[in-house]
Design a protein around this motif. Structure first.
Motif, PDB file in Angstrom:
ATOM      1  N   ASP A  84     -57.839 -18.438  24.799  1.00 13.04           N
ATOM      2  CA  ASP A  84     -56.895 -18.602  23.694  1.00 13.04           C
ATOM      3  C   ASP A  84     -57.564 -19.202  22.449  1.00 13.04           C
ATOM      4  O   ASP A  84     -57.069 -19.034  21.343  1.00 13.04           O
ATOM      5  N   GLN A  85     -58.696 -19.884  22.641  1.00 14.14           N
ATOM      6  CA  GLN A  85     -59.432 -20.387  21.475  1.00 14.14           C
ATOM      7  C   GLN A  85     -59.971 -19.217  20.650  1.00 14.14           C
ATOM      8  O   GLN A  85     -59.892 -19.195  19.434  1.00 14.14           O
TER       9      GLN A  85
ATOM     10  N   ALA B 271     -57.111 -17.379  18.990  1.00 12.86           N
ATOM     11  CA  ALA B 271     -56.574 -18.117  17.846  1.00 12.86           C
ATOM     12  C   ALA B 271     -57.410 -17.844  16.609  1.00 12.86           C
ATOM     13  O   ALA B 271     -56.888 -17.609  15.521  1.00 12.86           O
TER      14      ALA B 271
ATOM     15  N   VAL C  79     -66.425 -21.084  16.768  1.00  9.56           N
ATOM     16  CA  VAL C  79     -65.540 -21.561  17.834  1.00  9.56           C
ATOM     17  C   VAL C  79     -66.235 -21.523  19.198  1.00  9.56           C
ATOM     18  O   VAL C  79     -66.276 -22.511  19.917  1.00  9.56           O
TER      19      VAL C  79
ATOM     20  N   PHE D 136     -49.332 -18.650  19.617  1.00 11.09           N
ATOM     21  CA  PHE D 136     -49.405 -18.265  21.019  1.00 11.09           C
ATOM     22  C   PHE D 136     -48.502 -19.118  21.902  1.00 11.09           C
ATOM     23  O   PHE D 136     -47.928 -20.120  21.469  1.00 11.09           O
TER      24      PHE D 136
ATOM     25  N   ARG E 252     -49.282 -20.989  24.635  1.00 11.33           N
ATOM     26  CA  ARG E 252     -49.774 -22.351  24.836  1.00 11.33           C
ATOM     27  C   ARG E 252     -50.342 -22.845  23.514  1.00 11.33           C
ATOM     28  O   ARG E 252     -51.049 -22.113  22.849  1.00 11.33           O
ATOM     29  N   PRO E 253     -50.022 -24.090  23.119  1.00  9.29           N
ATOM     30  CA  PRO E 253     -50.635 -24.609  21.892  1.00  9.29           C
ATOM     31  C   PRO E 253     -52.161 -24.548  22.045  1.00  9.29           C
ATOM     32  O   PRO E 253     -52.695 -24.992  23.058  1.00  9.29           O
ATOM     33  N   ASN E 254     -52.836 -23.934  21.074  1.00  6.45           N
ATOM     34  CA  ASN E 254     -54.286 -23.810  21.218  1.00  6.45           C
ATOM     35  C   ASN E 254     -55.043 -24.317  19.998  1.00  6.45           C
ATOM     36  O   ASN E 254     -55.746 -23.556  19.341  1.00  6.45           O
ATOM     37  N   PRO E 255     -54.904 -25.608  19.692  1.00  4.13           N
ATOM     38  CA  PRO E 255     -55.712 -26.137  18.591  1.00  4.13           C
ATOM     39  C   PRO E 255     -57.192 -26.077  18.969  1.00  4.13           C
ATOM     40  O   PRO E 255     -57.537 -26.122  20.152  1.00  4.13           O
ATOM     41  N   PHE E 256     -58.047 -25.973  17.954  1.00  4.74           N
ATOM     42  CA  PHE E 256     -59.479 -26.062  18.214  1.00  4.74           C
ATOM     43  C   PHE E 256     -59.829 -27.523  18.487  1.00  4.74           C
ATOM     44  O   PHE E 256     -59.125 -28.424  18.036  1.00  4.74           O
TER      45      PHE E 256
END
Lengths: 296, 269
Positions: A162-163, A166, A181, B109, B111-115
């Protein structure tokens, strides 16, 4: 036999195995230190080996080991990480990828002595360089590349999907997503791969005997111009490393204190590898923090 | 009632008021290898609406959502037929700028997906890569995006702390702010509250209500009450087919298809 007893026996067996591992490690390192440490002194670390009398050192060998390692990593890390990126992100699931994977597997299972003989044929004889530090580094690169590729690939693959999504969903290109990333998140894994590689390279003897040579050419530690023939930095000179020196001294050494030199050099080798491990771990943590925490 | 009927006809026959659609999906088929997952979907998205996609698990609603910003391109073996027209241009056509498409059609998305970066850097990530270097402009973008995502007051004193230290609901609002920072026109949301607690969920729902003034939102949800609460129109998917689409109250009160009725009355799914 009831489940409780079986469980206890299993626990006991695993604890015993763990203890055995610790015992072997402590015993081995302890013995090496006990034998070798008394022989390590500033004089031992800095002076050149003697021909026939006692009291020689391993200074040039220590320097050569570090220099070969440096050149090896300089070649292995970029190519290895590049290969890892390719396999994790670009290679699909075609016949070429499968062929590449089996090629890497075969390469990683080659005995180091075979890599050494290949190096002798190619980097020593075919090129006409003779025994050189550069040839040794190239042979070690061949030997270590598969490990580096595989650990980099695994490190990149282990970054949560998911990274990546995103980043792509923000309109960031695939390549920028990889560099900004995936690679920062994969960095600890990549550094671990590099440590493993470096440890193997530092301790390797067989691949270097026929490539970097079994003698250290005369060097002048005041001359740091890499193009001058007497410079320690000249990659085209022959350079016996610490691990090769241990093998040579204990098998055909003429000096009366050959055993002590081998013991001292072995202890030194283990210490350097340990220190290197700790440093690299610290570096990896520091880099990860630096690349992921705030920018200001 | 006349208004209601007009709205329903508009939805059913894809008649949007002149110039009011932003996306027109036409005869969309999607295949995972040999398996077909979407069958001839025709659907329009109107400017400034909240469109909810509902249906049981595996009905193709998430897959459909991901065709709208071409995120399915990442998956090996996916083949797409038909058209997704964005302001009249097929985003699957030749020579389309994937980067521009994904910038303007953002995605949030499940699921929260912060870097693993600071709060500030998470928001600034997109604008920076798209070429904004000026610190002052970045500061403005970060403040504006976080304010729009109703997170500014909670984080303004710790912008440079790690985003991973935020709660799940805050992380999801941060991710929404990150999408807003690249100035999208459409925001796609894939079950954005399914990993959140009820309080965080209601804050996200409120936020969606505020965002629709400026953005068009397409949201996939498992939760029919949620669709009823927040959306203007609802589309019901089943087994890869779009069964029915209508203004939300119409769909829930007087569904036209038996499958829709069975689903919303809880007979399956």
């Amino acid at each position: 036999m009831n489940a409780k007893i079986a469980d206890r026996i299993a626990t006991a067996v695993f604890v015993l195995i763990a203890l055995l591992l610790v015992f072997i490690l402590v015993g081995l390192v302890g013995y090496l230190m006990w034998r070798g440490l008394p022989h390590i002194s500033w004089h031992f670390l800095t002076s050149p080996p003697a021909f026939s009398e006692a009291g020689g050192g391993i200074g040039p060998q220590l320097f050569n080991s570090i220099y070969v390692l440096f050149l090896t990593m300089l070649l292995t890390v970029p190519i290895g990480v590049g290969g890892g990126i390719f396999l994790a992100e670009y290679a699909g699931d075609g016949w070429l990828t499968r062929f590449l994977r089996s090629a890497i597997e075969v390469l990683s299972s080659l005995p180091s002595i075979v890599v050494g003989l290949f190096g002798l044929l190619v980097f020593v004889q075919y090129t006409g360089w003779g025994y050189t530090i550069l040839g040794g580094a190239l042979a070690l690169m061949l030997f270590n590349l598969p490990l580096m590729v595989r650990t980099s690939e695994e490190a990149i693959r282990s970054v949560p999907r998911d990274q990546k999504e995103a980043s792509l969903a923000l309109g960031v290109s695939h390549w920028r997503t990889i560099t900004s990333v995936l690679l920062p998140s994969a960095l600890p894994g990549i550094v671990t791969g590099a440590i493993l590689t470096a440890g193997r390279a530092f301790g390797e003897a067989a691949a270097l005997m026929f490539t970097a040579g079994m003698s250290s050419s005369r060097v002048d530690f005041t001359d740091w111009n890499p193009f001058s023939p007497l410079s320690p930095l000249n990659p085209m000179r022959s350079g016996e490393t610490l691990a090769v020196n241990i093998w040579k001294v204990s098998s055909e050494g003429l000096v009366p204190d050959a055993r002590e030199i081998a013991a001292g050099a072995s202890a030194l080798l283990v210490i350097v590898v340990l220190v290197f491990n700790l440093l690299a771990r610290f570096l990896s943590r520091w880099l990860y923090k630096k690349m992921t925490a705030s920018s200001s | 009632m006349a208004e209601l009927k007009e709205a329903r006809d508009a939805a059913r026959y894809h008649i949007a008021p002149e110039g009011k659609t932003v996306l027109n999906v036409r005869r969309l088929n999607l295949f995972y290898g040999k398996k077909q997952a979407l069958f001839g979907v025709d659907l329009d998205v109107y400017k400034g609406e909240v469109l909810a996609l509902i249906g049981p698990s595996g009905c193709g609603k998430s897959t459909f959502l991901r065709t709208l910003n071409r995120l399915n391109d990442l998956i090996d073996g996916v083949r797409i037929e038909g058209e997704v027209l964005w302001h009249g241009e097929n985003i699957y056509g030749e020579g389309q700028d994937l980067i521009e498409i994904r910038k303007r059609i953002g995605m949030v998305f499940q699921r929260p997906n912060p870097f693993p970066l600071s709060i500030y850097d998470n928001i600034a990530y997109g604008p920076r890569i798209h070429g904004i270097k000026d610190r002052k402009r970045l500061d403005e973008i970060v403040e504006r995006s976080l304010t729009q995502a109703a997170l500014w007051d909670e984080v303004k004193d710790r912008l440079h702390a790690s985003a991973l230290g935020l709660s799940g609901g805050q992380q999801q609002r941060l991710v929404i702010a990150r999408v807003l920072a690249v100035e999208p026109e459409i925001v796609l949301m894939d079950e954005p509250t399914s990993a959140l607690d009820p309080i965080s969920t209601s804050r996200i729902e409120e936020l969606i209500g505020m965002l629709k003034k400026r953005y068009t939102i397409v949201i996939v949800t498992h939760n029919m009450q949620q669709a009823a609460r927040i959306s203007d129109r609802t589309a019901f998917f089943l087994n890869g087919y779009l069964i029915e689409v209508a203004p939300t109250p119409v769909l829930f009160q007087t569904p036209q298809k038996k499958e829709t009725e069975d689903y919303i009355t809880g007979r399956f799914g």
